[in-house]
Design a protein around this motif. Sequence first.
Motif, PDB file in Angstrom:
ATOM      1  N   ALA A  20      34.874  31.869  46.852  1.00 44.41           N
ATOM      2  CA  ALA A  20      33.991  31.791  48.014  1.00 44.41           C
ATOM      3  C   ALA A  20      32.673  32.495  47.733  1.00 44.41           C
ATOM      4  O   ALA A  20      32.593  33.370  46.867  1.00 44.41           O
ATOM      5  N   LEU A  21      31.655  32.090  48.472  1.00 46.44           N
ATOM      6  CA  LEU A  21      30.389  32.817  48.482  1.00 46.44           C
ATOM      7  C   LEU A  21      30.368  33.644  49.755  1.00 46.44           C
ATOM      8  O   LEU A  21      30.659  33.132  50.840  1.00 46.44           O
ATOM      9  N   VAL A  22      30.038  34.915  49.612  1.00 43.71           N
ATOM     10  CA  VAL A  22      29.938  35.811  50.760  1.00 43.71           C
ATOM     11  C   VAL A  22      28.466  36.147  50.930  1.00 43.71           C
ATOM     12  O   VAL A  22      27.800  36.531  49.962  1.00 43.71           O
ATOM     13  N   THR A  23      27.961  35.977  52.144  1.00 46.56           N
ATOM     14  CA  THR A  23      26.536  36.176  52.395  1.00 46.56           C
ATOM     15  C   THR A  23      26.305  37.099  53.586  1.00 46.56           C
ATOM     16  O   THR A  23      27.126  37.172  54.503  1.00 46.56           O
ATOM     17  N   ALA A  24      25.180  37.788  53.535  1.00 47.92           N
ATOM     18  CA  ALA A  24      24.732  38.636  54.639  1.00 47.92           C
ATOM     19  C   ALA A  24      23.220  38.769  54.519  1.00 47.92           C
ATOM     20  O   ALA A  24      22.640  38.470  53.468  1.00 47.92           O
ATOM     21  N   HIS A  25      22.589  39.229  55.584  1.00 50.29           N
ATOM     22  CA  HIS A  25      21.139  39.431  55.575  1.00 50.29           C
ATOM     23  C   HIS A  25      20.818  40.916  55.542  1.00 50.29           C
ATOM     24  O   HIS A  25      21.521  41.720  56.164  1.00 50.29           O
ATOM     25  N   ASP A  26      19.743  41.251  54.814  1.00 48.41           N
ATOM     26  CA  ASP A  26      19.282  42.636  54.847  1.00 48.41           C
ATOM     27  C   ASP A  26      18.497  42.859  56.135  1.00 48.41           C
ATOM     28  O   ASP A  26      18.336  41.942  56.951  1.00 48.41           O
ATOM     29  N   ARG A  27      18.004  44.060  56.328  1.00 48.82           N
ATOM     30  CA  ARG A  27      17.298  44.388  57.578  1.00 48.82           C
ATOM     31  C   ARG A  27      16.039  43.553  57.783  1.00 48.82           C
ATOM     32  O   ARG A  27      15.587  43.364  58.901  1.00 48.82           O
ATOM     33  N   GLY A  28      15.487  43.013  56.697  1.00 49.51           N
ATOM     34  CA  GLY A  28      14.314  42.154  56.788  1.00 49.51           C
ATOM     35  C   GLY A  28      14.653  40.685  56.997  1.00 49.51           C
ATOM     36  O   GLY A  28      13.766  39.842  57.048  1.00 49.51           O
ATOM     37  N   GLY A  29      15.944  40.369  57.084  1.00 56.63           N
ATOM     38  CA  GLY A  29      16.370  38.990  57.305  1.00 56.63           C
ATOM     39  C   GLY A  29      16.541  38.169  56.043  1.00 56.63           C
ATOM     40  O   GLY A  29      16.801  36.969  56.109  1.00 56.63           O
ATOM     41  N   VAL A  30      16.414  38.799  54.878  1.00 58.32           N
ATOM     42  CA  VAL A  30      16.553  38.094  53.603  1.00 58.32           C
ATOM     43  C   VAL A  30      18.043  37.957  53.270  1.00 58.32           C
ATOM     44  O   VAL A  30      18.780  38.946  53.318  1.00 58.32           O
ATOM     45  N   PRO A  31      18.499  36.730  52.922  1.00 55.36           N
ATOM     46  CA  PRO A  31      19.914  36.564  52.593  1.00 55.36           C
ATOM     47  C   PRO A  31      20.258  37.121  51.210  1.00 55.36           C
ATOM     48  O   PRO A  31      19.445  37.059  50.284  1.00 55.36           O
TER      49      PRO A  31
END
Length: 177
Positions: A20-31
């Motif tokens: 699987a690919l696990v994704t999240a955004h940093d505080r600036g909205g960058v994935p």
Amino acid sequence: MAADQGMLRDAMARVPAGVALVTAHDRGGVPHGFTASSFVSVSMEPPLALVCLARTANSFPVFDSCGEFAVSVLREDHTDLAMRFARKSADKFAGGEFVRTARGATVLDGAVAVVECTVHERYPAGDHIILLGEVQSVHVEEKGVPAVYVDRRFAALCSAAGACPSATGRGVPAHAG
């Protein structure tokens, strides 16, 4: 006496795992994202799932502080993406294969399944962190064969009759390719 690390790696390589690919955004909205073979359902009530991430991963700081993450379960034809997200490369999201969900997560378009979570808890685990998420949203595709990783390579899912399903649903002989 602790187990030999090389032997442990060899033993764990023999355990087939989904990818699987696990994704999240940093505080600036960058994935940001990584490839995981450690995505596990933990509980149905409440709905909980976990992923594990090495503390040495470039994306570790993002996942160590994010409030939400998403998991895109890969199809058998997503091996190039799995390898891209397993490396420490600059722009893993180049290529346009990704979409934003109604909840705002960046996920792989055409994944076998997508699971969106809010962070329930984080647990230190040696050189990794266990990210426990409360499942908020699930989407399952009707077609597609999940990617499987075993013996340090991608493998096909095969039936006891010796046929391996393909994304089109037709069997492929187990000894092919």
